[in-house]
Design an enzyme around this catalytic site. Sequence first.
Site, PDB file in Angstrom:
ATOM      1  N   ASP A  41     -35.736  30.119 -60.135  1.00 19.09           N
ATOM      2  CA  ASP A  41     -34.778  29.605 -59.688  1.00 19.09           C
ATOM      3  C   ASP A  41     -35.069  28.124 -58.742  1.00 19.09           C
ATOM      4  O   ASP A  41     -35.568  27.847 -57.809  1.00 19.09           O
ATOM      5  CB  ASP A  41     -34.008  30.687 -58.947  1.00 19.09           C
ATOM      6  N   ASP A  84     -30.891  25.225 -59.808  1.00 22.70           N
ATOM      7  CA  ASP A  84     -29.304  25.456 -58.714  1.00 22.70           C
ATOM      8  C   ASP A  84     -28.633  24.147 -58.963  1.00 22.70           C
ATOM      9  O   ASP A  84     -28.716  23.256 -58.072  1.00 22.70           O
ATOM     10  CB  ASP A  84     -30.120  26.116 -57.825  1.00 22.70           C
ATOM     11  N   GLU A 102     -27.671  23.773 -64.247  1.00 25.88           N
ATOM     12  CA  GLU A 102     -26.570  24.933 -63.427  1.00 25.88           C
ATOM     13  C   GLU A 102     -25.857  24.059 -63.121  1.00 25.88           C
ATOM     14  O   GLU A 102     -25.761  22.927 -62.171  1.00 25.88           O
ATOM     15  CB  GLU A 102     -26.856  25.512 -62.484  1.00 25.88           C
ATOM     16  N   HIS A 136     -25.508  36.430 -62.137  1.00 27.73           N
ATOM     17  CA  HIS A 136     -25.266  36.897 -60.235  1.00 27.73           C
ATOM     18  C   HIS A 136     -23.988  36.295 -59.627  1.00 27.73           C
ATOM     19  O   HIS A 136     -23.569  36.683 -58.607  1.00 27.73           O
ATOM     20  CB  HIS A 136     -26.628  36.898 -59.430  1.00 27.73           C
ATOM     21  N   ASP A 137     -23.779  35.097 -60.066  1.00 32.48           N
ATOM     22  CA  ASP A 137     -22.034  35.191 -59.834  1.00 32.48           C
ATOM     23  C   ASP A 137     -20.870  35.055 -60.377  1.00 32.48           C
ATOM     24  O   ASP A 137     -20.014  34.339 -59.467  1.00 32.48           O
ATOM     25  CB  ASP A 137     -22.196  33.692 -59.462  1.00 32.48           C
TER      26      ASP A 137
HETATM   27  C1  GLC Z   1     -25.681  28.324 -57.881  1.00 35.24           C
HETATM   28  C2  GLC Z   1     -25.876  29.777 -57.503  1.00 35.24           C
HETATM   29  C3  GLC Z   1     -25.299  30.750 -56.129  1.00 35.24           C
HETATM   30  C4  GLC Z   1     -25.742  29.912 -54.850  1.00 35.24           C
HETATM   31  C5  GLC Z   1     -25.187  29.132 -55.440  1.00 35.24           C
HETATM   32  C6  GLC Z   1     -25.719  27.453 -53.813  1.00 35.24           C
HETATM   33  O1  GLC Z   1     -24.473  28.495 -57.933  1.00 35.24           O
HETATM   34  O2  GLC Z   1     -26.068  30.446 -58.618  1.00 35.24           O
HETATM   35  O3  GLC Z   1     -25.632  32.282 -56.687  1.00 35.24           O
HETATM   36  O4  GLC Z   1     -24.938  30.451 -53.510  1.00 35.24           O
HETATM   37  O5  GLC Z   1     -25.634  28.467 -56.240  1.00 35.24           O
HETATM   38  O6  GLC Z   1     -27.074  28.079 -53.901  1.00 35.24           O
END
Ligand code: GLC
Length: 571
Positions: free
Chosen positions: A96, A198, A255, A328-329
């Site tokens: 990641d 990310d 993402e 995980h979010d």
């Molecule tokens: C992404 C991750 C999340 C994190 C955010 C900031 O959305 O999936 O868990 O808090 O980025 O890095």
Amino acid sequence: MEWWKKTIVFELYPKSFKDTTGTGNGDIRGIIEKLDYLKSLGVGAIWLTPTYCSPMKDNGYDIADYCSVDPSFGTMEDMDELFAEAKKRDIRLVMDLVFNHTSDKHPWFEASSASRENDKADWYIWRDPRPDGSAPNNWRGIFGGSAWEWCEARGQYYLHTFLTEQPDLNWENPEVRRALYDAARFWLDKGAGGFRLDAITYIKKPAVFEDGEPDAGDGLTGIHNATANTAGILDFLHEMRDNIRAGRDIFMVGEANGVGPQDLHDWVGSHGVFDMVFEFSHIGLEFRDYENWCRPQAWGPKELKRVLVDSLMATKEEGWNPIFTENHDKPRTVNHYFPDGCDTNKSARVGLMWLMTMRGTPFLYQGQEIGMTNVAWDRIEDYDDVLSIGQYELSLKDGFTKEEAIKGVQRYSRDSARTPMQWDDSINAGFSTVKPWLPVNENYVDLNVAGEEKDPDSVLAYYRRLMHARQTHEVMITGDFTEVLAEHEQIFGYIREAGGKKAVILMNFTDKEAVFDAAILTGLVPVINSEAMGAVEDKSYEKHLIVADEMIRKGKMAPLSAIWYETEITE
Ligand code: GLC
């Protein structure tokens, strides 16, 4: 076809996976211990959420050193062993990469924030205050509060899209970009099978930082609408792809919050910058324009179908999609897409049918294979998730009561996906010998891997049947996708077709029986159905399938059920 189109990816959140050292935190040795279990799930790649050195303000998404392992997870030797042991089982590790920001404890930021004259002075986004000393504009960070933080040493503010402790990097500076590519190469040299990028849609900032129209009682405006997917971002991303991806047998998945189906042709496919992107239309259906957990926009199966199909159709000719229904979010699938209070044993099965039969690469999130559910704690103090706390405060500022605000948190908190993995019915669900960093979901006594391993009728057993069917029925991997019953209010249905084979998938997302025209099933045979066999004497799965098939051929689908049909095309 590339390996990553044919495999199943397992998203693993190490902090909550398996603790082998008695700290209450999961660790890398815990992952090594469970590799055979992951193999038994048909997994060909693990997306490992961040394990790098970090102050853990955002559970590792605040990185202090990209080329390290945080001591709470183990050592670099443990990580090397994980790479080696995974490789033995033909499982690749996908790292990641958090490239939009670092931790404020990263040496780059420590240097940058010390003065206006140093070799990292321009590595982050610095702006002078307004004449009255206030922040440069009224952007609200994604975790709540102003997106700007004052730095005394420089007499300037820095921008943070997420937490104050997560300063945004300045991608306009080529040295920053080179340093990030070097970090990726460090993991490529270790044998990484790919990367998840990310929050990548935020790396390009607009030329002018203007005030936006306030969208809540705090007078601020969400930074997302101002900075996500800003024109010019693709130049950065093409450069990144050339430096990291080019010619290697890996995949990169972005993402891509803020990228819609209409943008996908620039983001994936032969001219695109990624192999796949997480496009959020379905997972963020209730917060299309604005995220306040007390103000979800209403939607039903029809809206869900619409956005899923739009996204798939955008990559029909070119490109590929990750199939994902939780991470995980986000809330657990079983509670997110189905009626409130429904039987989650059933909704888990419908969700898995969706995950394993759409066109694309399934991304299974830890615990999804056993049907793990949301938690609903009563007090905001019980939550660890920084987004939950930010959303709670935003709701109060927006005029909601504490009772209303906590309901929003119970429904959408990121902690629901982060409670420890439920391995067995022993203390702490077999996750740890000591009190875990986040409480275990109380339902672990009845819902855990060990119990489901023993039960041929469990969600896990059903997942394995589905996984096996997917791996042995090529049409599920290579087949085209065509929607059927598009106007139906309850059923999501589609055809997958390739090489003379045709499969039809039907899923009833509601807790009411669904009636439909069963003519579409003529000439097809059932392969697998979702319903639990229950307390029937003869637990033969084949017999059970025949009973489900008889009912469906009458044009009736049981509440919260799913079925997969298939046949040779004979014409
Ligand atoms: C992404 C991750 C999340 C994190 C955010 C900031 O959305 O999936 O868990 O808090 O980025 O890095």
